[in-house]
Write a protein that holds these residues in place. Structure first.
Motif, PDB file in Angstrom:
ATOM      1  N   UNK A  41      15.526 -14.199  17.954  1.00  0.00           N
ATOM      2  CA  UNK A  41      14.268 -14.611  17.329  1.00  0.00           C
ATOM      3  C   UNK A  41      13.187 -13.548  17.536  1.00  0.00           C
ATOM      4  N   UNK A  42      13.202 -12.869  18.669  1.00  0.00           N
ATOM      5  CA  UNK A  42      12.271 -11.765  18.883  1.00  0.00           C
ATOM      6  C   UNK A  42      12.519 -10.666  17.852  1.00  0.00           C
ATOM      7  N   UNK A  43      13.780 -10.347  17.628  1.00  0.00           N
ATOM      8  CA  UNK A  43      14.126  -9.335  16.623  1.00  0.00           C
ATOM      9  C   UNK A  43      13.685  -9.788  15.229  1.00  0.00           C
ATOM     10  N   UNK A  44      13.866 -11.075  14.919  1.00  0.00           N
ATOM     11  CA  UNK A  44      13.415 -11.589  13.625  1.00  0.00           C
ATOM     12  C   UNK A  44      11.897 -11.460  13.494  1.00  0.00           C
TER      13      UNK A  44
ATOM     14  N   UNK B 130      10.933  -8.030  12.787  1.00  0.00           N
ATOM     15  CA  UNK B 130      11.251  -7.684  11.411  1.00  0.00           C
ATOM     16  C   UNK B 130      10.237  -8.138  10.386  1.00  0.00           C
ATOM     17  N   UNK B 131       9.459  -9.177  10.666  1.00  0.00           N
ATOM     18  CA  UNK B 131       8.526  -9.716   9.670  1.00  0.00           C
ATOM     19  C   UNK B 131       7.476  -8.682   9.248  1.00  0.00           C
TER      20      UNK B 131
ATOM     21  N   UNK C 251       9.289  -5.934   7.310  1.00  0.00           N
ATOM     22  CA  UNK C 251       9.589  -6.419   5.959  1.00  0.00           C
ATOM     23  C   UNK C 251       8.346  -6.342   5.094  1.00  0.00           C
ATOM     24  N   UNK C 252       7.215  -6.815   5.616  1.00  0.00           N
ATOM     25  CA  UNK C 252       5.973  -6.815   4.850  1.00  0.00           C
ATOM     26  C   UNK C 252       5.575  -5.401   4.445  1.00  0.00           C
ATOM     27  N   UNK C 253       5.628  -4.483   5.395  1.00  0.00           N
ATOM     28  CA  UNK C 253       5.216  -3.106   5.111  1.00  0.00           C
ATOM     29  C   UNK C 253       6.161  -2.429   4.120  1.00  0.00           C
ATOM     30  N   UNK C 254       7.466  -2.607   4.337  1.00  0.00           N
ATOM     31  CA  UNK C 254       8.437  -1.959   3.460  1.00  0.00           C
ATOM     32  C   UNK C 254       8.367  -2.493   2.032  1.00  0.00           C
TER      33      UNK C 254
ATOM     34  N   UNK D  96       3.874  -9.064  -0.468  1.00  0.00           N
ATOM     35  CA  UNK D  96       4.117  -7.859  -1.262  1.00  0.00           C
ATOM     36  C   UNK D  96       2.908  -7.538  -2.142  1.00  0.00           C
ATOM     37  N   UNK D  97       2.256  -8.557  -2.687  1.00  0.00           N
ATOM     38  CA  UNK D  97       1.060  -8.342  -3.502  1.00  0.00           C
ATOM     39  C   UNK D  97      -0.163  -8.012  -2.639  1.00  0.00           C
ATOM     40  N   UNK D  98      -0.327  -8.708  -1.511  1.00  0.00           N
ATOM     41  CA  UNK D  98      -1.588  -8.665  -0.769  1.00  0.00           C
ATOM     42  C   UNK D  98      -1.642  -7.580   0.312  1.00  0.00           C
ATOM     43  N   UNK D  99      -0.534  -7.330   1.003  1.00  0.00           N
ATOM     44  CA  UNK D  99      -0.566  -6.392   2.134  1.00  0.00           C
ATOM     45  C   UNK D  99      -1.082  -4.993   1.784  1.00  0.00           C
ATOM     46  N   UNK D 100      -0.752  -4.434   0.616  1.00  0.00           N
ATOM     47  CA  UNK D 100      -1.260  -3.078   0.346  1.00  0.00           C
ATOM     48  C   UNK D 100      -2.789  -2.983   0.364  1.00  0.00           C
ATOM     49  N   UNK D 101      -3.486  -4.014  -0.094  1.00  0.00           N
ATOM     50  CA  UNK D 101      -4.946  -3.949  -0.119  1.00  0.00           C
ATOM     51  C   UNK D 101      -5.590  -4.632   1.087  1.00  0.00           C
ATOM     52  N   UNK D 102      -4.937  -5.621   1.653  1.00  0.00           N
ATOM     53  CA  UNK D 102      -5.486  -6.405   2.757  1.00  0.00           C
ATOM     54  C   UNK D 102      -5.097  -5.811   4.107  1.00  0.00           C
ATOM     55  N   UNK D 103      -3.971  -5.081   4.138  1.00  0.00           N
ATOM     56  CA  UNK D 103      -3.449  -4.510   5.376  1.00  0.00           C
ATOM     57  C   UNK D 103      -2.316  -5.362   5.912  1.00  0.00           C
ATOM     58  N   UNK D 104      -1.276  -4.698   6.390  1.00  0.00           N
ATOM     59  CA  UNK D 104      -0.129  -5.420   6.941  1.00  0.00           C
ATOM     60  C   UNK D 104      -0.555  -6.236   8.161  1.00  0.00           C
ATOM     61  N   UNK D 105      -1.351  -5.629   9.037  1.00  0.00           N
ATOM     62  CA  UNK D 105      -1.809  -6.352  10.232  1.00  0.00           C
ATOM     63  C   UNK D 105      -2.583  -7.604   9.896  1.00  0.00           C
ATOM     64  N   UNK D 106      -3.511  -7.506   8.955  1.00  0.00           N
ATOM     65  CA  UNK D 106      -4.281  -8.689   8.545  1.00  0.00           C
ATOM     66  C   UNK D 106      -3.369  -9.742   7.925  1.00  0.00           C
ATOM     67  N   UNK D 107      -2.463  -9.307   7.065  1.00  0.00           N
ATOM     68  CA  UNK D 107      -1.556 -10.252   6.416  1.00  0.00           C
ATOM     69  C   UNK D 107      -0.701 -10.975   7.451  1.00  0.00           C
ATOM     70  N   UNK D 108      -0.110 -10.223   8.354  1.00  0.00           N
ATOM     71  CA  UNK D 108       0.764 -10.824   9.368  1.00  0.00           C
ATOM     72  C   UNK D 108      -0.046 -11.694  10.332  1.00  0.00           C
ATOM     73  N   UNK D 109      -1.275 -11.312  10.635  1.00  0.00           N
ATOM     74  CA  UNK D 109      -2.149 -12.127  11.483  1.00  0.00           C
ATOM     75  C   UNK D 109      -2.268 -13.542  10.915  1.00  0.00           C
ATOM     76  N   UNK D 110      -2.580 -13.636   9.621  1.00  0.00           N
ATOM     77  CA  UNK D 110      -2.744 -14.963   9.022  1.00  0.00           C
ATOM     78  C   UNK D 110      -1.409 -15.686   8.868  1.00  0.00           C
ATOM     79  N   UNK D 111      -0.347 -14.950   8.625  1.00  0.00           N
ATOM     80  CA  UNK D 111       0.986 -15.557   8.579  1.00  0.00           C
ATOM     81  C   UNK D 111       1.317 -16.164   9.947  1.00  0.00           C
ATOM     82  N   UNK D 112       1.060 -15.418  11.022  1.00  0.00           N
ATOM     83  CA  UNK D 112       1.346 -15.922  12.367  1.00  0.00           C
ATOM     84  C   UNK D 112       0.511 -17.155  12.696  1.00  0.00           C
TER      85      UNK D 112
END
Length: 148
Positions: free
Chosen positions: A8-11, A14-15, A18-21, A84-100
């Motif tokens: 689960x740590x590896x998963x 990966x999130x 995955x978002x950045x790629x 995929x739509x939002x991370x390029x303009x919002x930032x991967x860190x910001x996107x993942x922050x709200x996902x978390x």
């Protein structure tokens, strides 16, 4: 740490990858939805290979399952398309922050009420404090990132 925890740590690691790629693929080809289709095609082939190894007989029981269990596919498509739509303009860190944050809220609710057949894990005061501390830690990482 158990092997389940390590998986689960590896998963979790990966999130954001995955978002950045996928965000970069969508930006490079100029079509985030096409990037999502490519991602799901690769995922389908990968899952198919795993199914071939573990035994495809379980697929015969899919037809009898409640319809709401298939909403998981809609939710993962929503996640992939939105990041995929939002991370390029919002930032991967910001996107993942709200996902978390969303994951922590929904996981606490699922555990508290045993939703979807999950094991009930009540939201004790200590667990609630831990969730608040995690959200606080996530918020601090975002604030620290803005000040640098």
């Amino acid at each position: 740490m158990t092997h389940q925890a390590l998986i689960m740590l590896a998963a979790g690691i990966g999130i954001p990858i995955l978002a950045a790629l996928n965000a970069r693929l969508g930006a490079n080809i100029g079509a985030p939805a096409a990037a999502a289709v490519v991602l799901f095609t690769v995922a389908l082939v990968t899952a198919g290979a795993a199914l071939a190894v573990t035994g495809p007989a379980a697929l015969t029981r899919v037809a009898g399952q409640p319809w709401h269990l298939f909403l998981a596919g809609v939710l993962i498509a929503f996640y992939v398309l939105s990041v995929t739509f939002i991370a390029p303009s919002f930032g991967v860190g910001n996107a993942v922050f709200f996902v978390l944050m969303g994951q922590m809220i929904s996981a606490a609710l699922i555990d508290q009420f045993g939703l979807f057949g999950a094991r009930v894990v009540p939201l004790s005061p200590m667990r609630a404090l831990g969730l608040v501390a995690m959200v606080g830690g996530l918020a601090l990482t975002q604030l620290a990132g803005r000040s640098s």
